[in-house]
Design a protein around this motif. Structure first.
Motif, PDB file in Angstrom:
ATOM      1  N   GLY A 220       0.816  -1.217   0.000  1.00  0.00           N
ATOM      2  CA  GLY A 220       0.000   0.000   0.000  1.00  0.00           C
ATOM      3  C   GLY A 220       0.843   1.256   0.000  1.00  0.00           C
ATOM      4  N   VAL A 221       1.913   1.271   0.789  1.00  0.00           N
ATOM      5  CA  VAL A 221       2.764   2.463   0.877  1.00  0.00           C
ATOM      6  C   VAL A 221       3.448   2.749  -0.459  1.00  0.00           C
ATOM      7  CG1 VAL A 221       4.879   3.378   1.912  1.00  0.00           C
ATOM      8  CG2 VAL A 221       3.119   2.354   3.363  1.00  0.00           C
ATOM      9  N   ILE A 222       4.010   1.719  -1.093  1.00  0.00           N
ATOM     10  CA  ILE A 222       4.727   1.991  -2.353  1.00  0.00           C
ATOM     11  C   ILE A 222       3.740   2.380  -3.466  1.00  0.00           C
ATOM     12  CG2 ILE A 222       6.676   0.524  -1.733  1.00  0.00           C
ATOM     13  CD1 ILE A 222       5.642  -1.607  -3.598  1.00  0.00           C
ATOM     14  N   LEU A 223       2.532   1.849  -3.425  1.00  0.00           N
ATOM     15  CA  LEU A 223       1.540   2.245  -4.420  1.00  0.00           C
ATOM     16  C   LEU A 223       1.109   3.696  -4.208  1.00  0.00           C
ATOM     17  CD1 LEU A 223      -0.743  -0.940  -4.578  1.00  0.00           C
ATOM     18  CD2 LEU A 223       0.968  -0.204  -6.251  1.00  0.00           C
ATOM     19  N   ILE A 224       0.929   4.091  -2.962  1.00  0.00           N
ATOM     20  CA  ILE A 224       0.556   5.475  -2.662  1.00  0.00           C
ATOM     21  C   ILE A 224       1.642   6.434  -3.137  1.00  0.00           C
ATOM     22  CG2 ILE A 224       0.280   7.117  -0.745  1.00  0.00           C
ATOM     23  CD1 ILE A 224      -1.216   4.827   0.739  1.00  0.00           C
ATOM     24  N   ILE A 225       2.887   6.110  -2.837  1.00  0.00           N
ATOM     25  CA  ILE A 225       3.989   6.995  -3.218  1.00  0.00           C
ATOM     26  C   ILE A 225       4.114   7.082  -4.741  1.00  0.00           C
ATOM     27  CG2 ILE A 225       6.503   7.221  -3.173  1.00  0.00           C
ATOM     28  CD1 ILE A 225       6.439   6.334  -0.271  1.00  0.00           C
ATOM     29  N   GLU A 226       3.937   5.969  -5.434  1.00  0.00           N
ATOM     30  CA  GLU A 226       4.029   5.994  -6.893  1.00  0.00           C
ATOM     31  C   GLU A 226       2.891   6.816  -7.509  1.00  0.00           C
ATOM     32  OE1 GLU A 226       4.719   5.262 -11.016  1.00  0.00           O
ATOM     33  OE2 GLU A 226       5.964   5.533  -9.228  1.00  0.00           O
ATOM     34  N   LEU A 227       1.667   6.675  -7.004  1.00  0.00           N
ATOM     35  CA  LEU A 227       0.562   7.465  -7.559  1.00  0.00           C
ATOM     36  C   LEU A 227       0.768   8.951  -7.258  1.00  0.00           C
ATOM     37  CD1 LEU A 227      -2.067   7.367  -9.142  1.00  0.00           C
ATOM     38  CD2 LEU A 227      -3.294   7.190  -6.962  1.00  0.00           C
ATOM     39  N   LEU A 231       0.862  12.110  -9.914  1.00  0.00           N
ATOM     40  CA  LEU A 231      -0.144  13.173  -9.866  1.00  0.00           C
ATOM     41  C   LEU A 231       0.359  14.473  -9.258  1.00  0.00           C
ATOM     42  CD1 LEU A 231      -3.323  11.168  -8.763  1.00  0.00           C
ATOM     43  CD2 LEU A 231      -2.499  11.684 -11.051  1.00  0.00           C
ATOM     44  N   ALA A 232       1.362  14.420  -8.395  1.00  0.00           N
ATOM     45  CA  ALA A 232       1.798  15.626  -7.691  1.00  0.00           C
ATOM     46  C   ALA A 232       3.279  15.915  -7.829  1.00  0.00           C
ATOM     47  CB  ALA A 232       1.427  15.527  -6.199  1.00  0.00           C
TER      48      ALA A 232
END
Length: 733
Positions: A220-227, A231-232
């Motif tokens: 979950g953490v690596i997916l959040i950071i990649e998205l 986007l930002a």
């Protein structure tokens, strides 16, 4: 929905339409901030992704209004659904400009194959866990599933991300295989955390968390950071990565940065709780932020939002520098609702920036005005771009108390921006737009009922209804009001509004989750309290020095991340120290929030200014400097309400009136100093004196106010004697 569908039912601009109507039509066709994504997919793929976006919006509205869901499951669904849609909608952006496009070479196929094998195995294992526990009622899931799914899931996700970096898909008319795998990984990790890990008290970060919980959380953490990277940008990713590394490197760091360190299971099982990712930022994102973003989508789809702009143009478009004055109202109002400075610049600036350029504003100035106005929307009550909700969540201060306190400071900011624009227009002898090119005020007055959604929202908030109920009522009102216009909201328009609402909120979901990682690290390691201790020592019991440090930290944090995340992090790091020095919590948090917001127009990294520069074709750095000057009052007003709590409506009516009036005079003198215009052109000495007069009125005392007022009167008399008739004529309307 395609761009053609977005304009369904609206006739093309005819020659007899007003200039504003023609520009509005262009804005809808040319520079919709969602257009690039809406054009990515065609046919069945487009309808599929739109349907999933609508389902995401409807899910949130139902949970908030009809069928409440357990908090743990709801927030995880919010994050997991956002990750799923985000990876499908937003393709990978390579770390290198020289990266090859997606192709079928052996390395690309090998990475995809390994990623698919790992994520596919994890999907089967989690399905087995769910079937055993839900359908068969077996208390203990299969041992093979629990012990072996985690590493393949995390490794497969990492390989899919690496594939996106090395082989980004250039053709976005189809889903990238790597992005589909990442979307599947998001579903697997989220499903595991919802249906199984919560039974093991993962949310409390307990030592009893299993290895599978850790691997699901790592994924979950690596997916959040990649998205978030997609986007930002990289700034927030770098900051979050530094905080994650800090959690493990603590034992080897010096001074206040040292801590005992944490193993991976302890850290990641803690981070994926309501102490971290599922904490305050996501709590707000999953309720108030998505609610008001969907509301903004309703206003956009029904064209009710256009009425605000047209009304402003009809009332002020013919005035000196009229389009810039219109931008203050239109961008401030919409920025208050949609909660993102840069996004609002793109959305409303596509109309206001070309109109400002038409009356003679330089591209740089037009972009600066739009950036300052859009950024100011986030400090405007009653919504404040979701800032008030986050502040209420963090501090426990009632929402209505925060909103009421913010009224006078917000009014001062927008008055200051108005003064800056008007003085610049006088200085450059700019005119307004011809009345014949503007919407007819009489016609718009007869359509005043289109303001009903905003009136309903404000009335319901002050009547004491819950914020969710207020936002929902305003949304329904926007739909009903549209039935009185040619752009009546039917099933297709409703579908489109829910679709774009979900698309617009995805960036905020990603950045709020990443902010949660940072906040979780601060809470776990205790660096926030230690930093506050150092702050107290450096300030040496000086509140004003502590506030100065708070200003610097808030601006620096906000330079690379959206303001919502910047405030959440700054409030965790620095607010406790300021409060411990005796500053009222409301004053401390509003102070920090103001500077976190204004980081969007503060050089050298000013995201709102950069967005405006992209629309106007101006130099980004010069635009950021000018937008900083236009929004200068926002860097003074927080000190005003620190010295004078009456500005936050804390006092009797006479004290409040006194501080409000003198503050207006103070920001006017400052505006004149910045623009170099006071009755006529002001020389360097006059500008210095004007600045001194304006700044002397910050403290709010009678003596300092008298000094500032006296300086203003003296300079006015002096300028009246020195300015020639030709100079005065040059500045006339």
């Amino acid at each position: 929905m395609t761009k053609t569908q977005d304009n369904q039912g609206r006739p093309e601009a005819e020659p007899d339409l007003s200039l504003i109507e023609q520009e509005t039509a262009k804005a809808h066709v040319d520079e919709d901030p969602l257009a690039s994504n809406q054009r990515d997919f065609i046919g069945t793929r487009n309808f599929t992704i739109a349907t999933m976006c609508v389902a995401y919006s409807v899910f949130h509205l139902l949970v908030m209004n009809v069928y409440p869901l357990e908090t743990w499951a709801y927030r995880l669904s919010h994050v997991g659904g956002g990750l799923f849609l985000g990876f499908l909608l937003f393709g990978a952006v390579s770390l290198s400009e020289d990266a090859e496009g997606e192709n079928r070479n052996p390395m690309s196929l090998a990475l995809l194959g390994l990623a698919a094998a790992g994520i596919g195995y994890a999907l089967i294992a989690v399905a087995a866990i769910w079937i055993n526990g839900t359908l068969m009622g077996v208390a203990l899931p299969p041992a093979w599933a629990m012990s072996s799914f985690g590493i393949p899931l995390a490794a497969g996700s990492a390989l899919a991300i690496l594939h996106g970096w090395l082989y980004p898909q250039r053709d976005r008319r189809a889903f990238s295989a790597g992005d589909v795998l990442l979307a599947a990984a998001a579903l697997v990790a989220t499903a595991y955390l919802i249906f199984f890990a919560r039974q093991l008290q993962l949310r409390a970060g307990m030592p009893m968390a299993l290895p599978g919980d850790m691997w699901a959380a790592i994924t979950g953490v690596i997916l959040i950071i990649e998205l978030t990277r997609r986007l930002a940008g990289m700034a927030l990713v770098i900051i979050a990565s530094i905080f994650v590394a800090y959690s493990f490197l603590g034992p080897w760091l010096p001074g206040i940065f040292e801590h005992r360190g944490y193993d991976a299971k302890r850290f990641f099982s803690y981070i994926f709780t309501d102490n971290g990712i599922l904490g305050a930022p996501i709590a707000i994102s999953s309720t108030y932020i998505i609610l008001f973003v969907i509301f903004a989508a309703f206003l956009q789809t029904t064209r009710v939002g256009e009425y605000f702009v047209n009304l402003a143009f009809a009332a002020a478009g013919h005035k000196r520098g009229g389009p810039a004055k219109v931008a203050i109202f239109a961008s401030g109002l919409m920025g208050m609702i949609n909660g993102t400075s840069a996004g609002n610049v793109v959305a409303t600036g596509s109309l206001t920036i070309p109109m400002m350029k038409k009356v003679g504003y330089k591209p740089q100035t037009a972009a600066s005005v739009e950036a300052a106005a859009s950024t100011g929307g986030q400090i405007m009550p009653p919504i404040m771009g979701a800032g008030a909700f986050i502040m209420a969540e963090i501090t426990g201060i009632p929402y209505m108390e925060i909103v009421s306190a913010a009224i006078i400071p917000a009014a001062l900011y927008f008055l200051s921006v108005y003064f800056m624009i008007d003085l610049a227009a006088q200085k450059a002898n700019l005119k307004g737009l011809p009345r014949e090119q503007l919407p007819k005020l009489g016609v718009l007055i007869r359509q005043i009922y289109l303001l009903t959604p905003i009136i309903v929202l404000i009335f319901a908030l002050f009547a004491g209804y819950s914020v969710i109920r207020c936002g929902t009522l305003a949304m329904i009102t926007a739909a009903v009001v549209s039935w009185l216009t040619p752009h009546r909201m039917g099933p297709k328009q409703l579908f489109h509004a829910l679709d774009i609402g979900a698309r617009m909120v995805l960036q905020l979901v990603a950045v709020c989750a990443t902010a949660g990682i940072i906040v979780g690290v601060i809470a776990l390691t205790g660096i926030g309290s230690r930093f506050s201790t150092v702050l107290l020592a450096l300030a040496d019991q000086s509140q004003i020095l502590a506030l100065f440090f708070a200003m610097v930290v808030s601006i620096v944090l906000g330079m690379g991340m959206p303001t919502t995340a910047a405030y959440a992090v700054a409030a965790s790091v620095i607010a406790p120290g300021v409060v411990n020095l005796g500053v009222e919590p409301l004053v401390a948090h509003l102070f920090i929030f103001y500077f976190a917001v204004m980081s969007a127009i503060t050089p050298p990294v000013a995201l709102a200014s950069y967005a405006g520069a992209a629309l106007s074709g101006s130099d980004p750095v010069k635009t950021s400097v000018e937008s900083f000057k236009i929004g200068l009052a926002a860097f003074v007003v927080p000190y005003m309400f620190f010295f004078s709590p009456a500005m936050l409506l804390q006092g009797n009516w006479f004290e409040i009136a006194h501080i409000a009036v003198t503050a207006v005079v103070g920001v006017y003198l400052l505006s004149c100093a910045v623009q170099g215009w006071f009755v006529g052109r002001a020389g360097a000495a006059v500008r210095v004196a004007l600045a001194a007069g304006g700044l002397s009125m910050i403290a709010g005392g009678w003596f300092t106010d008298a000094i500032g007022l006296g300086i203003g009167i003296l300079l006015y008399a002096l300028q009246k004697r020195l300015i020639t008739p030709e100079t005065i004529a040059h500045g006339a309307d």
